[in-house]
Design a protein around this motif. Structure first.
Motif, PDB file in Angstrom:
ATOM      1  N   GLY A 163       0.812  -1.209   0.000  1.00  0.00           N
ATOM      2  CA  GLY A 163       0.000   0.000   0.000  1.00  0.00           C
ATOM      3  C   GLY A 163       0.845   1.258   0.000  1.00  0.00           C
ATOM      4  N   LYS A 164       1.858   1.282   0.852  1.00  0.00           N
ATOM      5  CA  LYS A 164       2.736   2.446   0.948  1.00  0.00           C
ATOM      6  C   LYS A 164       3.505   2.671  -0.350  1.00  0.00           C
ATOM      7  CE  LYS A 164       6.487   2.049   3.382  1.00  0.00           C
ATOM      8  NZ  LYS A 164       7.425   1.898   4.522  1.00  0.00           N
ATOM      9  N   GLY A 192      -7.789   1.944   2.370  1.00  0.00           N
ATOM     10  CA  GLY A 192      -7.350   1.699   3.742  1.00  0.00           C
ATOM     11  C   GLY A 192      -7.504   0.255   4.155  1.00  0.00           C
ATOM     12  N   ARG A 193      -8.251  -0.502   3.376  1.00  0.00           N
ATOM     13  CA  ARG A 193      -8.472  -1.924   3.649  1.00  0.00           C
ATOM     14  C   ARG A 193      -8.520  -2.660   2.318  1.00  0.00           C
ATOM     15  NH1 ARG A 193     -10.438  -4.581   8.015  1.00  0.00           N
ATOM     16  NH2 ARG A 193     -10.835  -2.586   9.037  1.00  0.00           N
ATOM     17  N   PRO A 197     -10.984  -9.368  -3.532  1.00  0.00           N
ATOM     18  CA  PRO A 197     -10.092  -9.861  -4.596  1.00  0.00           C
ATOM     19  C   PRO A 197      -8.615  -9.546  -4.333  1.00  0.00           C
ATOM     20  CG  PRO A 197     -12.035  -8.800  -5.539  1.00  0.00           C
ATOM     21  CD  PRO A 197     -12.036  -8.480  -4.073  1.00  0.00           C
ATOM     22  N   LEU A 198      -8.339  -8.336  -3.838  1.00  0.00           N
ATOM     23  CA  LEU A 198      -6.955  -7.980  -3.560  1.00  0.00           C
ATOM     24  C   LEU A 198      -6.396  -8.849  -2.443  1.00  0.00           C
ATOM     25  CD1 LEU A 198      -4.432  -6.271  -3.927  1.00  0.00           C
ATOM     26  CD2 LEU A 198      -5.444  -4.543  -2.417  1.00  0.00           C
ATOM     27  N   LEU A 199      -7.195  -9.089  -1.408  1.00  0.00           N
ATOM     28  CA  LEU A 199      -6.739  -9.917  -0.303  1.00  0.00           C
ATOM     29  C   LEU A 199      -6.445 -11.342  -0.784  1.00  0.00           C
ATOM     30  CD1 LEU A 199      -6.191  -9.528   2.702  1.00  0.00           C
ATOM     31  CD2 LEU A 199      -8.493 -10.381   3.168  1.00  0.00           C
ATOM     32  N   LEU A 252      -2.865  -3.870   4.332  1.00  0.00           N
ATOM     33  CA  LEU A 252      -3.326  -2.479   4.213  1.00  0.00           C
ATOM     34  C   LEU A 252      -3.934  -1.971   5.510  1.00  0.00           C
ATOM     35  CD1 LEU A 252      -4.984  -2.307   0.677  1.00  0.00           C
ATOM     36  CD2 LEU A 252      -2.587  -2.031   1.319  1.00  0.00           C
ATOM     37  N   SER A 253      -4.445  -2.878   6.344  1.00  0.00           N
ATOM     38  CA  SER A 253      -5.150  -2.426   7.543  1.00  0.00           C
ATOM     39  C   SER A 253      -4.698  -3.103   8.833  1.00  0.00           C
ATOM     40  CB  SER A 253      -6.657  -2.660   7.380  1.00  0.00           C
ATOM     41  OG  SER A 253      -6.946  -4.051   7.255  1.00  0.00           O
TER      42      SER A 253
END
Length: 292
Positions: A163-164, A192-193, A197-199, A252-253
């Motif tokens: 994410g960063k 932010g979370r 699908p991304l997870l 991400l969270s």
């Protein structure tokens, strides 16, 4: 031109996910290892600098390489490494390889598939392990296991910071084909979370990375130097714990880094385990990664 040292982020070897020249390593090696680390950290911070133009980043990296090869003495980190290598009659090839990776960071923002990411790791991570092995006079037969471990460490870092890296640098190491297979978009990294699908994509990549770490499992036993073997065992313990977190959490969270207490506990456990293994002459057992 501003000194490369002035472009440093402030991050030191104490801020890394793995030990760098810790008390485990013999004191005679620490100065050289820290010189290598400071050179690499300086180059890394240049490649990741938030406001420096791409052409200027490349100019700095070229200057670092030129001075590493003896053409100039304006950059302290380069001069220190060059002299430290000369004292051991060691070539600068591993440091040069790492500079290749940082040039890629400046010019390449997306990766199409796993093999491209591994090609990046060949220059960003594998030379670091090879350097450590050379410092300790280990055989090049240990490189294969070291390469797998170092690639796993690098991809762990990519997943932790995905994410960063996207928000701050518009840089994405997650392969496009892996994102597409999960139905995830690059833009989802800015949330932010993580979306479902991304997870799914992140967890799949973590599982594949765990496979790399298992490929490198033999390294602590392969090296002759006991202190280096202990250091590697600690690094392996950290890496396996982090990849476990990446397989079940959302970077991400949620926290996917180890805190001070965890670092201490895993260090003590790994050292005790490796010392016991060496005492009884047992080799580590490589188990298949989950989902493999």
């Amino acid at each position: 031109m501003t000194s490369a040292s002035q472009l440093r982020s402030g991050k030191t070897h104490r801020d890394e996910n793995f030990p760098v020249a810790s008390w485990i390593i013999h004191p005679r090696h620490r100065a050289l290892i820290l010189a290598f680390y400071n050179f690499v950290r300086t180059a890394d911070d240049i490649a990741d600098h938030a406001t420096l133009a791409a052409r200027d980043k490349l100019s700095y990296l070229d200057m670092l390489e030129a001075e590493l090869l003896g053409h100039g003495d304006s950059q302290p980190e380069t001069v220190n490494l060059r002299r430290a290598l000369a004292e051991r009659s060691m070539p600068p090839r591993h440091a040069q390889d790492v500079l290749t990776a940082f040039r890629m960071d400046v010019t390449k923002l997306r990766y199409e598939h796993w093999d491209e990411v591994m090609h990046y790791c060949r220059y960003s991570a594998m030379p670091v392990g090879r350097f450590m092995l050379d410092v300790h006079g280990e055989s090049t037969s240990t490189w294969a296991a070291s390469d797998a471990l170092c690639a796993g460490l690098q991809i762990n870092n990519h997943l932790q910071d995905c994410g960063k890296d996207y928000r701050n640098l518009n840089r994405v190491y997650l392969p496009r084909d892996a994102l597409a297979a999960a139905g995830a978009s690059v833009e989802a990294l800015g949330a932010g979370r993580a979306s479902a699908p991304l997870l799914q994509c992140l967890h799949s990549l973590a599982t594949r990375t765990e496979g790399l770490l298992h490929e490198g499992k033999s390294l602590s036993a392969d090296v002759r130097d006991i202190r280096l073997g202990l250091e590697i065992s600690v690094i392996q313990a950290f890496a396996h714990r982090i990849v476990h977190l990446l397989r079940i959490r959302d970077p991400l969270s949620e926290t996917v880094h180890l805190g001070p207490v965890e670092l201490l506990l895993y260090s003590v456990g790994a050292v005790a385990s490796e010392m016991t293994r060496r005492a009884v002459g047992r080799r580590p057992v490589s188990k298949p990664a989950a989902g493999a």
